[in-house]
Design an enzyme around this catalytic site. Structure first.
Site, PDB file in Angstrom:
ATOM      1  N   SER A 183     -17.988  42.097  -9.901  1.00 11.44           N
ATOM      2  CA  SER A 183     -17.422  41.024 -10.644  1.00 11.44           C
ATOM      3  C   SER A 183     -17.812  39.660 -10.451  1.00 11.44           C
ATOM      4  CB  SER A 183     -15.796  41.091  -9.974  1.00 11.44           C
ATOM      5  OG  SER A 183     -15.283  40.074 -10.732  1.00 11.44           O
TER       6      SER A 183
ATOM      7  N   HIS B  34     -19.012  43.213 -14.248  1.00 11.38           N
ATOM      8  CA  HIS B  34     -17.582  42.977 -14.557  1.00 11.38           C
ATOM      9  C   HIS B  34     -16.959  41.865 -14.738  1.00 11.38           C
ATOM     10  CE1 HIS B  34     -13.609  45.002 -14.209  1.00 11.38           C
ATOM     11  NE2 HIS B  34     -13.184  43.739 -13.460  1.00 11.38           N
TER      12      HIS B  34
ATOM     13  N   ASP C 210     -13.925  39.533 -15.702  1.00 11.45           N
ATOM     14  CA  ASP C 210     -12.557  39.410 -15.822  1.00 11.45           C
ATOM     15  C   ASP C 210     -11.887  38.254 -16.664  1.00 11.45           C
ATOM     16  OD1 ASP C 210     -11.722  41.336 -13.808  1.00 11.45           O
ATOM     17  OD2 ASP C 210     -12.766  40.013 -12.374  1.00 11.45           O
TER      18      ASP C 210
ATOM     19  N   MET D 127      -8.670  36.306 -18.101  1.00 10.42           N
ATOM     20  CA  MET D 127      -7.473  36.197 -17.937  1.00 10.42           C
ATOM     21  C   MET D 127      -6.957  35.143 -18.645  1.00 10.42           C
ATOM     22  SD  MET D 127      -7.823  36.310 -13.616  1.00 10.42           S
ATOM     23  CE  MET D 127      -8.776  37.391 -12.769  1.00 10.42           C
TER      24      MET D 127
ATOM     25  N   HIS E 141     -12.775  43.377 -18.492  1.00 14.50           N
ATOM     26  CA  HIS E 141     -11.318  43.676 -17.996  1.00 14.50           C
ATOM     27  C   HIS E 141     -10.543  42.539 -18.496  1.00 14.50           C
ATOM     28  CE1 HIS E 141      -8.810  44.226 -14.149  1.00 14.50           C
ATOM     29  NE2 HIS E 141      -8.212  44.536 -15.239  1.00 14.50           N
TER      30      HIS E 141
ATOM     31  N   MET F 252      -7.224  40.907 -18.794  1.00 14.00           N
ATOM     32  CA  MET F 252      -5.911  40.897 -18.141  1.00 14.00           C
ATOM     33  C   MET F 252      -5.343  39.780 -19.259  1.00 14.00           C
ATOM     34  SD  MET F 252      -7.092  40.869 -14.384  1.00 14.00           S
ATOM     35  CE  MET F 252      -8.819  40.535 -14.850  1.00 14.00           C
TER      36      MET F 252
ATOM     37  N   MET G 246      -5.850  49.863 -10.724  1.00 18.08           N
ATOM     38  CA  MET G 246      -5.860  48.373 -10.031  1.00 18.08           C
ATOM     39  C   MET G 246      -5.622  48.783  -8.365  1.00 18.08           C
ATOM     40  SD  MET G 246      -6.848  46.350 -11.982  1.00 18.08           S
ATOM     41  CE  MET G 246      -6.835  44.764 -10.781  1.00 18.08           C
TER      42      MET G 246
ATOM     43  N   ASP H 179     -10.772  48.695  -8.877  1.00 15.42           N
ATOM     44  CA  ASP H 179     -10.744  47.307  -8.910  1.00 15.42           C
ATOM     45  C   ASP H 179      -9.877  46.776  -8.116  1.00 15.42           C
ATOM     46  OD1 ASP H 179     -11.501  44.573  -9.531  1.00 15.42           O
ATOM     47  OD2 ASP H 179     -10.536  44.820 -11.653  1.00 15.42           O
TER      48      ASP H 179
HETATM   49  C1  DX5 Z   1      -8.706  40.928  -9.929  1.00 10.63           C
HETATM   50  C2  DX5 Z   1      -9.777  41.241 -10.687  1.00 10.63           C
HETATM   51  C3  DX5 Z   1     -11.040  41.834 -10.066  1.00 10.63           C
HETATM   52  C4  DX5 Z   1     -11.642  40.704  -8.904  1.00 10.63           C
HETATM   53  C5  DX5 Z   1     -12.162  41.662  -7.799  1.00 10.63           C
HETATM   54  O1  DX5 Z   1      -7.440  40.764 -10.909  1.00 10.63           O
HETATM   55  O2  DX5 Z   1      -9.493  42.365 -11.617  1.00 10.63           O
HETATM   56  O3  DX5 Z   1     -12.068  42.371 -10.699  1.00 10.63           O
HETATM   57  O4  DX5 Z   1     -12.576  40.079  -9.394  1.00 10.63           O
HETATM   58  O5  DX5 Z   1     -12.232  40.915  -6.684  1.00 10.63           O
HETATM   59  P1  DX5 Z   1     -12.613  41.366  -5.133  1.00 10.63           P
HETATM   60  O6  DX5 Z   1     -13.840  42.493  -5.122  1.00 10.63           O
HETATM   61  O7  DX5 Z   1     -13.169  40.152  -4.659  1.00 10.63           O
HETATM   62  O8  DX5 Z   1     -11.468  41.991  -4.794  1.00 10.63           O
HETATM   63 ZN    ZN Z   2     -11.250  43.168 -12.692  1.00  8.16          ZN
END
Ligand code: DX5
Ligand code: ZN
Length: 221
Positions: free
Chosen positions: A8, A31, A33, A35, A64, A66, A135, A173
């Protein structure tokens, strides 16, 4: 089992994405994210940013989302030529229609469920998806602790896809590291997102170590 490792880039240096993407060239995908500060209390990458990452990344992008209203926004991300687009079941109005739109635009379609969302929320629509993301932290931030209590849900998802003969990938994840990846793998995960675990050390070495640990894990069921 062939384990897929998707670092990520939430844990990368935001001023050096090109350099950090170069450091994860042995990964299966990056990956990303996305948001929106509404579905989760954090704000990260918008469309122009993802578009540029897609141009420079040596590995495919695994998005991903969110975000609220993925029905409205997810197809536009798929049009950028990314490898896969995963949206949240909690946020979507018409998930099956949306999955179809993503596939029509050439992306793999993924659906994600939060820790509090039961597997039953996606059970019947699973055949329409290429990936289910379970998750293992509350979405929003990197660096949180792995929720081992998600393992029964993961194992049930694995049993479900097997009993229906589905090729759906099972992604986990949140909190994935050398301490937790074996447990997730033995409960049926085959695709692993890791942010802090990869970028904390030497990314290439971490990817190899995580892959080896996942592939060595005995299947629990
Ligand atoms: C959290 C994200 C993850 C995050 C994971 O909302 O979806 O992808 O980056 O980070 P680590 O591996 O540090 O838990
Ligand atoms: Zn993620």
């Amino acid at each position: 089992m062939n384990a897929r490792i998707n670092p990520s880039i939430l844990a990368a240096d935001f001023a050096n994405f090109e350099r950090d993407l170069g450091r994860i060239s042995s990964a299966d995908a990056a990956h990303v994210d996305v948001m929106d500060n509404h579905f989760v209390p954090n704000l990260t990458f918008g469309q122009p940013m993802v578009e540029r990452l897609q141009e420079i990344s040596p590995v495919p992008l695994d998005l991903h989302l969110m975000i609220k209203d993925p029905d409205r926004w997810a197809p536009e991300f798929a049009e950028m030529g990314v490898f896969s687009v995963t949206f949240h079941a909690e946020a979507a109005t018409s998930p099956v229609t949306l999955a179809k739109k993503l596939r029509e635009r050439g992306a793999r379609a993924g659906i994600a469920i939060n820790p509090s969302t039961p597997l039953s929320a996606v059970e019947e629509i699973l055949p329409h998806f290429d990936q289910l993301l379970i998750m293992t932290v509350e979405p929003g931030f990197g660096g949180q602790s792995f929720m081992a209590d998600m393992m029964p849900k993961l194992a049930r998802a694995d049993a479900l896809r097997r009993s229906h003969g589905l090729e759906t990938w099972l992604q986990v994840d949140g909190g994935i590291s050398l301490d937790t990846i074996e447990l997730a793998a033995s409960n049926g995960a085959d695709t692993f997102v890791a942010g802090s675990a990869v970028f904390r050390g030497d990314p290439g070495e971490q990817i190899a170590a995580l892959r080896a640990a996942a592939e060595a894990a005995p299947h629990a069921h």
